[in-house]
Design a protein around this motif. Sequence first.
Motif, PDB file in Angstrom:
ATOM      1  N   ALA A   1      14.205  42.889  25.224  1.00  0.00           N
ATOM      2  CA  ALA A   1      14.106  42.432  26.604  1.00  0.00           C
ATOM      3  C   ALA A   1      13.418  43.471  27.463  1.00  0.00           C
ATOM      4  O   ALA A   1      12.622  43.156  28.343  1.00  0.00           O
ATOM      5  CB  ALA A   1      15.505  42.124  27.150  1.00  0.00           C
ATOM      6  N   GLU A   4      21.788  38.884  25.729  1.00  0.00           N
ATOM      7  CA  GLU A   4      20.638  39.715  25.404  1.00  0.00           C
ATOM      8  C   GLU A   4      20.818  40.499  24.110  1.00  0.00           C
ATOM      9  O   GLU A   4      19.843  40.892  23.476  1.00  0.00           O
ATOM     10  CB  GLU A   4      20.355  40.690  26.552  1.00  0.00           C
ATOM     11  CG  GLU A   4      19.791  40.006  27.778  1.00  0.00           C
ATOM     12  CD  GLU A   4      19.424  41.010  28.846  1.00  0.00           C
ATOM     13  OE1 GLU A   4      20.316  41.401  29.613  1.00  0.00           O
ATOM     14  OE2 GLU A   4      18.250  41.407  28.890  1.00  0.00           O
ATOM     15  N   ARG A  19      18.243  28.512  25.328  1.00  0.00           N
ATOM     16  CA  ARG A  19      17.449  29.654  25.798  1.00  0.00           C
ATOM     17  C   ARG A  19      17.322  29.639  27.317  1.00  0.00           C
ATOM     18  O   ARG A  19      17.371  30.687  27.973  1.00  0.00           O
ATOM     19  CB  ARG A  19      16.073  29.640  25.131  1.00  0.00           C
ATOM     20  CG  ARG A  19      16.116  29.984  23.646  1.00  0.00           C
ATOM     21  CD  ARG A  19      14.722  30.189  23.098  1.00  0.00           C
ATOM     22  NE  ARG A  19      13.974  28.941  23.018  1.00  0.00           N
ATOM     23  CZ  ARG A  19      13.970  28.159  21.942  1.00  0.00           C
ATOM     24  NH1 ARG A  19      14.671  28.478  20.876  1.00  0.00           N
ATOM     25  NH2 ARG A  19      13.254  27.049  21.926  1.00  0.00           N
ATOM     26  N   ASP A  20      17.155  28.447  27.891  1.00  0.00           N
ATOM     27  CA  ASP A  20      17.066  28.318  29.349  1.00  0.00           C
ATOM     28  C   ASP A  20      18.371  28.757  29.993  1.00  0.00           C
ATOM     29  O   ASP A  20      18.385  29.515  30.977  1.00  0.00           O
ATOM     30  CB  ASP A  20      16.739  26.864  29.705  1.00  0.00           C
ATOM     31  CG  ASP A  20      16.371  26.685  31.176  1.00  0.00           C
ATOM     32  OD1 ASP A  20      16.405  27.680  31.940  1.00  0.00           O
ATOM     33  OD2 ASP A  20      16.038  25.554  31.566  1.00  0.00           O
ATOM     34  N   THR A  77      18.840  32.528  29.873  1.00  0.00           N
ATOM     35  CA  THR A  77      18.029  33.207  30.887  1.00  0.00           C
ATOM     36  C   THR A  77      18.686  33.112  32.260  1.00  0.00           C
ATOM     37  O   THR A  77      18.733  34.088  33.013  1.00  0.00           O
ATOM     38  CB  THR A  77      16.623  32.579  30.954  1.00  0.00           C
ATOM     39  OG1 THR A  77      15.979  32.749  29.687  1.00  0.00           O
ATOM     40  CG2 THR A  77      15.783  33.253  32.031  1.00  0.00           C
ATOM     41  N   ARG A  78      19.234  31.946  32.585  1.00  0.00           N
ATOM     42  CA  ARG A  78      19.876  31.752  33.886  1.00  0.00           C
ATOM     43  C   ARG A  78      21.158  32.572  34.016  1.00  0.00           C
ATOM     44  O   ARG A  78      21.514  33.019  35.106  1.00  0.00           O
ATOM     45  CB  ARG A  78      20.181  30.264  34.096  1.00  0.00           C
ATOM     46  CG  ARG A  78      18.931  29.409  34.261  1.00  0.00           C
ATOM     47  CD  ARG A  78      19.234  27.924  34.123  1.00  0.00           C
ATOM     48  NE  ARG A  78      18.029  27.132  34.218  1.00  0.00           N
ATOM     49  CZ  ARG A  78      17.556  26.586  35.343  1.00  0.00           C
ATOM     50  NH1 ARG A  78      18.236  26.761  36.472  1.00  0.00           N
ATOM     51  NH2 ARG A  78      16.451  25.901  35.362  1.00  0.00           N
ATOM     52  N   ARG A  85      21.704  35.445  32.514  1.00  0.00           N
ATOM     53  CA  ARG A  85      21.477  36.863  32.228  1.00  0.00           C
ATOM     54  C   ARG A  85      21.817  37.772  33.407  1.00  0.00           C
ATOM     55  O   ARG A  85      22.437  38.814  33.238  1.00  0.00           O
ATOM     56  CB  ARG A  85      20.019  37.064  31.820  1.00  0.00           C
ATOM     57  CG  ARG A  85      19.687  38.482  31.383  1.00  0.00           C
ATOM     58  CD  ARG A  85      18.299  38.526  30.800  1.00  0.00           C
ATOM     59  NE  ARG A  85      18.207  37.644  29.639  1.00  0.00           N
ATOM     60  CZ  ARG A  85      17.091  37.027  29.258  1.00  0.00           C
ATOM     61  NH1 ARG A  85      15.989  37.177  29.957  1.00  0.00           N
ATOM     62  NH2 ARG A  85      17.090  36.249  28.195  1.00  0.00           N
TER      63      ARG A  85
END
Length: 273
Positions: A6, A222, A254-255, A258-259, A261
Amino acid sequence: MTGPQAQRNAPSVPSALRREPRPRDAVQSLERGLLVIRCFAGSGNLTLAQIAERSSLPRSTAGRIADTLVGAGYLLLEGRRYALAPSVLWLGHTHRRKVSVADLCKRPLESVSRTLGTSASVGVLLDTKVEYLSRVGMMHEVSPRVVQGARLPPLKTSIGHLLLAYAPENRVDAVLKSRGYAIDAGKNLKVELEVVRGRGWSYLENVIEMGICAIAVPVLNEEGRVVAAVNASSSTSLRSRLPLVVQTLQEASRDIATRLRDWSPETPIRAYT
């Protein structure tokens, strides 16, 4: 995605910012200051050289901006490394307090529901139950017992099977004990969970309710650890569309990851592995 990976990808964030159309009356120094702040996405602290590389600014310019942000209280300087100060985190505090996991997951779940014509949910394993944090879909596809906020036995749900497959053995044993499983039955279930873990998704049919089938995939943080699961459920069999369903759920996973994170809930979502 792992932490180091990342960090290696972090420069793409400010690069995306730089591609935005620039207003004619834009203040360049402010743009550059925000650009430097955004360099810290996915990173705890950075050297001046890393800031310059990620922002594509000259080292001298990046240094002046970073020092200005330190003086303004938005960055901390620890030796030769810079880090975000609490005042930067405060900028988004009010907004985050109003945002729940359900809010963050809604759009990806709606995408799953539209693509597959199913209901979609995100859930976590709490103690010996699965809690549904967010759920969307068509009412005729929804079991009356499976609603947002519901807590159900994990062995009855695709989300529960998926999360147990990645959970430590003592956690699995606690769930089996709570459900009164015999030793032999528990061994058979653990074999099934190994299969689920090996392929990366779970499938249940006619378990929580006759005629309902569901597929779930993990949501990773992550570090690549499982923190939740997302599923699709339908009153018609999903076996004939298995590749499409799994692919669609993995994209949603995955979406959602990400939100989640940069989200800071009062009760953090824990990893199960």
